[in-house]
Write a protein that holds these residues in place. Structure first.
Motif, PDB file in Angstrom:
ATOM      1  N   ARG A  71      38.345  46.503  42.210  1.00 14.53           N
ATOM      2  CA  ARG A  71      37.865  47.859  42.470  1.00 14.53           C
ATOM      3  C   ARG A  71      36.438  47.831  43.023  1.00 14.53           C
ATOM      4  O   ARG A  71      36.112  48.524  43.989  1.00 14.53           O
ATOM      5  N   ALA A  74      36.424  45.415  46.594  1.00 15.87           N
ATOM      6  CA  ALA A  74      37.468  45.486  47.622  1.00 15.87           C
ATOM      7  C   ALA A  74      36.861  45.575  49.018  1.00 15.87           C
ATOM      8  O   ALA A  74      37.326  44.923  49.963  1.00 15.87           O
ATOM      9  N   HIS A 100      43.534  48.969  45.474  1.00 18.78           N
ATOM     10  CA  HIS A 100      42.122  48.986  45.880  1.00 18.78           C
ATOM     11  C   HIS A 100      41.925  48.190  47.167  1.00 18.78           C
ATOM     12  O   HIS A 100      41.227  48.629  48.089  1.00 18.78           O
TER      13      HIS A 100
END
Length: 326
Positions: A71, A74, A100
């Motif tokens: 997250r 990414a 993500h």
């Protein structure tokens, strides 16, 4: 619109072949001096659901660390990729963490090939991620799925292979290197591999992650004997076994075992096998190897990859590693 590449209903012949393979592996594993069963058989429908529950336990931080890194980074990972990529994920499950990265890549008509042994998980993966990629689910082994996906390569396109969640830790170290060599041979220079790896941490913290006080991991492990009963006509009495997690310092791995509480025998009809257990004797069902950071860089170099980037979660020491095929 995604392309369905697998007929979700297995043929009778495929079912029979799977049962024969399962029976053969059980017969072989339980005949060894240290009885063992292959960890892949932990993941039937019930086992997969129990493992999903494990990932939410407070004691098991690995999955959350993996997801946090994806997250948070990414965009950084996507920025290091070639301009045209297709994504292959080994052992995708439902692909929740992968969203993500797919969103960060952001290509129109991005092709995503999730590979998993669970058709149910892949059906959910396709449903949930079809708004961010063209999902081509493959119910196959890792390398067979890779062969299918790479045969679909477009001209001028690179592949990004995802091997997340420290699944590499389920291989014995020699076998991990052999697998990475095989994976490298399936790829071309410029292709990339994003591989997650759980790091060595405090012994007690690692042990409780695999032997939680609520007993979910124990149920997950014992379900393997339940699966043998259901699918192979076994008569294991699950209450006569207990789940154990052990830390092997020399090999830097957590081992999961099923320990016989008493002297007993079990019969497995499909394997034509009667197996005896002494009180305290165990069946080794899974290993989870832990890594030091320099070891990961050496593994890349030994198997034909170069290190492109690395991101570390500090709350639960875990590394996401981006390697390039040399």
């Amino acid at each position: 619109m995604s392309t369905q590449v697998f007929d979700w209903s297995k043929t009778r012949a495929e079912d029979n072949a799977a049962v024969r393979e399962f029976a053969s592996d059980v017969r072989t594993g339980l005949a060894k001096p240290q009885k063992e069963l292959h960890s892949k058989y932990l993941y039937d429908e019930l086992g997969s659901s129990l493992f999903e529950a494990i990932t939410h336990l407070p004691e098991y931080g690995l999955t959350r660390a993996d997801e946090r890194l994806l997250r948070r980074h990414a965009g950084d990972i996507a920025g290091l990729l070639p301009p045209r990529v297709a994504v292959v994920e080994l052992g995708s499950g439902v692909g929740q963490k992968t969203r993500h990265l797919l969103e960060a890549i952001g290509l129109t008509s991005l092709r995503y090939y999730p590979i998993d042994v669970s058709a149910d998980a892949l059906a959910r993966c396709e449903r949930d991620l079809s708004n961010v990629a063209e999902v081509h689910p493959l119910v196959q082994s890792y390398l067979d799925g890779m062969a299918y996906a790479t045969a679909e390569r477009h001209t001028g396109e690179a592949f990004l292979v995802l091997f997340l969640g420290s699944t590499i830790g389920n291989f014995e170290r020699k076998c991990a290197l052999e697998f990475l060599h095989d994976l490298r041979r399936a790829l071309l220079p410029g292709d990339m591999l994003l591989i997650g790896a759980d790091l060595v941490k405090e012994r007690d913290r690692m042990l409780v992650a695999y032997d939680d006080p609520t007993g979910v991991t124990g149920a997950f492990n014992l379900n393997l004997l339940g699966r043998i009963n259901r699918e192979l006509g076994g008569d294991f009495r699950l209450r006569h076994f207990e789940h154990q997690a052990r830390w092997n310092e020399e090999q830097r791995r957590i081992e999961m075992h099923l320990c016989s509480r008493l002297n007993q025998t079990a019969f497995i009809a499909q394997a034509d096998l009667t197996v005896s257990f002494r009180a305290g004797e165990t069946i080794w069902t899974e290993s989870s190897h832990k890594f030091h950071l320099p070891e990961l860089d050496r593994m890349a170099g030994q198997t034909g990859f170069g290190v492109e980037g690395q991101w570390i979660d500090r709350d639960w020491p875990f590394a996401e590693n981006l390697w390039t095929v040399r």
